[in-house]
Design an enzyme around this catalytic site. Structure first.
Site, short mmCIF file in Angstrom:
data_model
loop_
_atom_site.label_atom_id
_atom_site.label_comp_id
_atom_site.label_asym_id
_atom_site.label_seq_id
_atom_site.Cartn_x
_atom_site.Cartn_y
_atom_site.Cartn_z
N PHE A 63 -23.63 20.34 29.81
CA PHE A 63 -25.03 20.02 29.57
C PHE A 63 -25.81 20.18 30.87
O PHE A 63 -25.52 19.54 31.86
CB PHE A 63 -25.21 18.61 29.01
CG PHE A 63 -26.57 18.43 28.40
CD1 PHE A 63 -26.83 18.88 27.11
CD2 PHE A 63 -27.61 17.88 29.13
CE1 PHE A 63 -28.10 18.77 26.56
CE2 PHE A 63 -28.89 17.77 28.58
CZ PHE A 63 -29.13 18.21 27.30
N VAL A 64 -26.79 21.06 30.84
CA VAL A 64 -27.53 21.39 32.07
C VAL A 64 -28.97 20.89 32.00
O VAL A 64 -29.55 20.74 30.93
CB VAL A 64 -27.50 22.91 32.37
CG1 VAL A 64 -26.10 23.35 32.75
CG2 VAL A 64 -28.01 23.73 31.19
N ASP A 90 -34.35 19.62 29.91
CA ASP A 90 -34.41 18.16 30.02
C ASP A 90 -33.17 17.50 29.45
O ASP A 90 -32.42 18.08 28.66
CB ASP A 90 -35.61 17.62 29.25
CG ASP A 90 -35.41 17.72 27.73
OD1 ASP A 90 -35.15 18.84 27.24
OD2 ASP A 90 -35.48 16.68 27.05
N LYS A 136 -40.48 22.59 24.90
CA LYS A 136 -41.20 22.61 26.16
C LYS A 136 -40.39 23.30 27.23
O LYS A 136 -40.91 23.70 28.27
CB LYS A 136 -41.44 21.15 26.62
CG LYS A 136 -42.18 20.32 25.60
CD LYS A 136 -42.03 18.82 25.96
CE LYS A 136 -42.51 17.95 24.84
NZ LYS A 136 -42.16 16.53 25.06
N GLY A 137 -39.07 23.42 27.00
CA GLY A 137 -38.14 23.83 28.05
C GLY A 137 -38.41 25.19 28.67
O GLY A 137 -38.07 25.43 29.82
N GLU A 150 -36.94 31.78 25.39
CA GLU A 150 -36.24 30.51 25.20
C GLU A 150 -35.59 30.06 26.50
O GLU A 150 -35.20 30.89 27.32
CB GLU A 150 -35.14 30.68 24.14
CG GLU A 150 -35.45 30.10 22.79
CD GLU A 150 -35.31 28.58 22.73
OE1 GLU A 150 -35.59 27.87 23.74
OE2 GLU A 150 -34.93 28.09 21.66
N ASP A 151 -35.46 28.76 26.67
CA ASP A 151 -34.78 28.24 27.85
C ASP A 151 -33.26 28.44 27.72
O ASP A 151 -32.62 28.98 28.60
CB ASP A 151 -35.11 26.75 28.10
CG ASP A 151 -34.91 25.85 26.88
OD1 ASP A 151 -34.55 26.35 25.78
OD2 ASP A 151 -35.12 24.64 27.02
N ARG A 180 -36.86 17.90 34.10
CA ARG A 180 -37.41 19.25 33.98
C ARG A 180 -37.90 19.78 35.32
O ARG A 180 -37.94 20.98 35.56
CB ARG A 180 -38.59 19.28 32.99
CG ARG A 180 -38.24 18.94 31.57
CD ARG A 180 -39.42 19.26 30.66
NE ARG A 180 -39.35 18.57 29.38
CZ ARG A 180 -38.70 19.04 28.31
NH1 ARG A 180 -38.04 20.17 28.37
NH2 ARG A 180 -38.71 18.37 27.17
N ASP A 217 -27.77 27.37 22.53
CA ASP A 217 -26.55 26.57 22.50
C ASP A 217 -25.83 26.91 21.19
O ASP A 217 -25.13 27.91 21.11
CB ASP A 217 -26.98 25.11 22.63
CG ASP A 217 -25.83 24.15 22.79
OD1 ASP A 217 -24.82 24.54 23.39
OD2 ASP A 217 -25.94 23.00 22.34
P1 IMP Z 1 -29.35 25.07 19.67
O1 IMP Z 1 -30.13 24.95 18.39
O2 IMP Z 1 -28.06 24.31 19.58
O3 IMP Z 1 -29.14 26.50 20.10
O4 IMP Z 1 -30.16 24.31 20.79
C1 IMP Z 1 -31.22 24.88 21.47
C2 IMP Z 1 -32.07 23.84 22.16
O5 IMP Z 1 -31.31 22.70 22.52
C3 IMP Z 1 -32.64 24.37 23.46
O6 IMP Z 1 -33.87 25.02 23.24
C4 IMP Z 1 -32.73 23.13 24.31
O7 IMP Z 1 -33.97 22.47 24.10
C5 IMP Z 1 -31.61 22.25 23.83
N1 IMP Z 1 -30.39 22.35 24.67
C6 IMP Z 1 -29.22 22.94 24.37
N2 IMP Z 1 -28.33 22.85 25.37
C7 IMP Z 1 -28.96 22.21 26.36
C8 IMP Z 1 -28.57 21.84 27.70
O8 IMP Z 1 -27.46 22.08 28.20
N3 IMP Z 1 -29.52 21.19 28.42
C9 IMP Z 1 -30.77 20.91 27.95
N4 IMP Z 1 -31.18 21.24 26.71
C10 IMP Z 1 -30.29 21.89 25.92
MG MG Z 2 -34.78 19.90 24.87
#
Ligand code: IMP
Ligand code: MG
Length: 186
Positions: free
Chosen positions: A156-157, A163, A47-48, A103-104, A169, A107
């Protein structure tokens, strides 16, 4: 919970409303120029990404459509589980389309890498990624990301669509969540 309560959980504002919008203006111009003469399909990752997608799409001057996917990654925590699952798939075929995944935040990259594999198999004409935020230090898998809003530190943001446990959000800026909030809820 009022906005005042929400803001009490913000340790610092990392990217305020104005610089966010200025950067999205730039991205909008860059993407519009790159896709000139083509017909773009934006794939929003729920949803981000919805706040970013809505603001970005209004800046695009090329014809474009949107579709959405929802993927499970983190549950309610702050760390990647490594388990990725499609909760909602696209409504329509992307075969032969110019696709831009919006994408939001990237990570570890695990979520996006899974998504890219799934989308590539559907044979789009082109497939690129636009992420508002990335945390380069946290990357576990290298993924080519064509458009990046901001590289951010390993914190963590929340806010502007992002969220923690589905909250925050609606903050209009990107803020750093107070670590105590996470500690107290686990
Ligand atoms: P990844 O698979 O580790 O790259 O994670 C990606 C997803 O994790 C993003 O689409 C977010 O929904 C969530 N995420 C990663 N870091 C953060 C953060 O700092 N704040 C909020 N959501 C995060
Ligand atoms: Mg999330």
């Amino acid at each position: 919970m009022t906005m005042v309560d929400l803001e009490a959980d913000v340790a610092e504002i990392l990217i305020d409303e104005e610089p966010l919008q200025v950067r999205i203006d730039e991205l909008g111009r860059e993407i519009s120029a790159d896709y000139e003469g083509r017909d773009l399909l934006l794939v929003g990752v729920l949803k981000g990404a919805i706040f970013f997608l809505a603001d970005l799409m209004r800046r695009l001057t090329v014809p474009c459509e949107i579709d959405f996917m929802a993927i499970s990654s983190y549950g309610d925590g702050t760390d990647s589980s490594g388990v990725v699952r499609i909760l909602k798939d696209l409504d329509a075929s992307i075969a032969g389309r110019d696709v831009l995944v919006v994408e939001d935040i990237i990570d570890s990259g695990l979520t996006l890498s899974y998504l890219m594999r799934s989308l590539t198999a559907r044979e789009p004409a082109s497939l690129e990624v636009c992420a508002l935020l990335t945390k380069p230090e946290r990357r576990e898998i290298e993924i080519p990301v064509r458009y990046v809003g901001f590289d951010i530190p390993n914190k963590f943001v929340i806010g502007y669509g992002l969220d923690y446990a589905e909250r925050y959000r609606n903050l209009p800026y990107i803020g750093v969540l107070r670590p105590e909030v996470v500690a107290n809820s686990t």
